[in-house]
Enzyme design. Structure first.
Site, PDB file in Angstrom:
ATOM      1  N   THR A 233      43.731  62.776  61.099  1.00 19.70           N
ATOM      2  CA  THR A 233      44.066  64.412  61.565  1.00 19.70           C
ATOM      3  C   THR A 233      42.550  64.701  61.979  1.00 19.70           C
ATOM      4  O   THR A 233      42.880  65.651  62.968  1.00 19.70           O
ATOM      5  CB  THR A 233      44.044  64.912  60.198  1.00 19.70           C
ATOM      6  OG1 THR A 233      45.335  64.465  59.601  1.00 19.70           O
ATOM      7  CG2 THR A 233      44.311  66.377  60.223  1.00 19.70           C
TER       8      THR A 233
ATOM      9  N   THR B 163      42.827  60.906  56.254  1.00 15.02           N
ATOM     10  CA  THR B 163      42.360  60.990  54.650  1.00 15.02           C
ATOM     11  C   THR B 163      43.551  60.110  53.870  1.00 15.02           C
ATOM     12  O   THR B 163      43.092  59.780  52.873  1.00 15.02           O
ATOM     13  CB  THR B 163      42.755  62.619  54.477  1.00 15.02           C
ATOM     14  OG1 THR B 163      44.114  62.791  54.666  1.00 15.02           O
ATOM     15  CG2 THR B 163      41.840  63.545  54.941  1.00 15.02           C
TER      16      THR B 163
ATOM     17  N   SER C 168      45.991  56.953  59.594  1.00 18.17           N
ATOM     18  CA  SER C 168      45.480  56.038  58.763  1.00 18.17           C
ATOM     19  C   SER C 168      46.698  55.427  57.901  1.00 18.17           C
ATOM     20  O   SER C 168      46.220  54.372  57.242  1.00 18.17           O
ATOM     21  CB  SER C 168      44.339  56.529  58.014  1.00 18.17           C
ATOM     22  OG  SER C 168      44.739  57.489  57.123  1.00 18.17           O
TER      23      SER C 168
HETATM   24  C1  SIN Z   1      45.766  60.128  58.511  1.00 18.28           C
HETATM   25  O1  SIN Z   1      45.357  59.719  57.355  1.00 18.28           O
HETATM   26  O2  SIN Z   1      45.408  59.561  59.525  1.00 18.28           O
HETATM   27  C2  SIN Z   1      46.550  61.368  58.782  1.00 18.28           C
HETATM   28  C3  SIN Z   1      46.433  62.334  57.633  1.00 18.28           C
HETATM   29  C4  SIN Z   1      44.938  62.836  57.697  1.00 18.28           C
HETATM   30  O3  SIN Z   1      43.966  62.795  58.208  1.00 18.28           O
HETATM   31  O4  SIN Z   1      44.885  64.005  56.696  1.00 18.28           O
END
Ligand code: SIN
Length: 329
Positions: A20, A99, A66
């Site tokens: 994100t 995240t 991710s």
């Molecule tokens: C991810 O994990 O790539 C998408 C969600 C985020 O980064 O909060």
């Protein structure tokens, strides 16, 4: 491939993997309808000043959401970290990451690198196009952590808080302060460009070198599944997975993590199936599905436990153990 900011003698390497923090939405007010992994890591460093005597070098390792993290990317990431950490002029590494599986990547990297220099993962809960994105402050804080003398090991920096790779968990689906370290508490806070340290940094471990070599040389990874014990849980899925082994499928299960209730207890039907699987050579580990606390071992247990590791971290530990070929009897 790599872009440099600042002219300091100590270098901080910033490896981009997506998330994100690198997300882009079509409207600025939209904090959830975006695509993760769109903006390059060099662009994420725009407006971030390198501390005095430090230069930032950006390198894109992956560009993904991710949730789709793969072992191939982990392998590449660990190799790039090992490469840069071995450079004498490199103070440490910042990794920008989504995240959703950040705690898994952090635990994996600590297990295979256990570095004496800092490796700091950071992230954002809002996309880079948000009206008030949280990514730039998190990156700035991560650069502060890496540049501070005495810091070591793999940690996560989010919302001004520094978490150890061993303890960190994503605990909130939306809040900017989305991570927690449970009973252990954070390692430090970042306050206006300064670190307030609360406890020890993750320690280097001699065993990591061997784990790195085995991981790095592996063409494929042992398949380890996670199953949750719950009301009305059954053993049918375990039996089906074991049946694939009997049929000699190449990617058949080698390990099983059971996300157990409370202090590592299992529904009797799931436990019976897990014992059958263990008898057929599957490595079985129980990890508590509680978000805090650890499994306190009981003498009567036949299936070993993962202590304080969450199910997702216990899975990584078990895969690395299977790769090493050193399974406890
Ligand atoms: C991810 O994990 O790539 C998408 C969600 C985020 O980064 O909060």
């Amino acid at each position: 491939m790599a872009e440099s900011i600042g002219k300091g003698e100590r270098r901080v390497i910033v490896l981009g993997t997506g998330g994100t923090i690198a997300g882009r939405a079509s409207t600025a007010g939209d904090n959830i309808g975006y695509k993760a992994g769109e903006v390059g890591v060099a662009e994420l460093l725009g407006g971030i000043d390198a501390p005095d005597g430090v230069s930032l070098l950006a390198e894109q390792v992956a560009q993904i959401d991710s949730k789709d993290m793969s072992f191939a990317i982990w392998q590449t990431l660990a190799r790039r970290c090992a490469h840069w950490l071995a450079e004498p002029g490199v103070a440490g590494i910042v990794i920008t990451h989504g995240t959703d599986t950040l705690e898994e990547t952090a635990f994996f990297l600590q297990s295979v690198l256990a570095p004496s220099k800092p490796v700091v993962l950071t992230c954002a809960m809002r996309p880079s196009t948000a009206l008030a994105p949280d990514g730039p402050q998190n990156v700035r804080d991560a650069v502060v952590v890496v540049s501070t003398p005495g810091v070591q090991g793999v940690v996560v920096v989010c919302a001004g808080t520094v978490h150890s790779a061993f303890d960190v968990q994503k605990v909130h689906a939306y809040r900017l302060d989305a991570f927690d370290s449970g009973d252990a508490g954070p390692v430090a806070y970042v306050e206006e460009g300064a670190l307030r340290v609360l406890r020890n940094w993750p320690a280097p471990a001699g065993s990591a070198r061997l784990a790195f070599e085995r991981m790095s040389g592996a063409e494929s990874w042992p398949r380890v599944e996670i199953l949750v014990s719950h009301a009305e849980a059954r053993g049918a899925i375990v039996d089906a997975l074991v049946q694939e082994r009997r049929l000699g499928r190449a990617d058949a299960i080698e390990g099983l993590v059971l996300a157990a209730t409370g202090n590592g207890t299992l529904h009797h039907a799931l436990e019976a199936a897990a014992l059958r699987a263990q008898a057929e050579g599957v490595a079985v580990v129980r990890a508590t599905r509680c978000s805090q606390g650890r499994i306190l071992p009981r003498q009567t247990e036949v299936l070993r436990d993962a202590g304080a590791l969450t199910p997702v971290k216990a899975r990584i530990a078990l895969m690395l153990e299977l790769l090493s070929g050193e399974r406890p009897a």
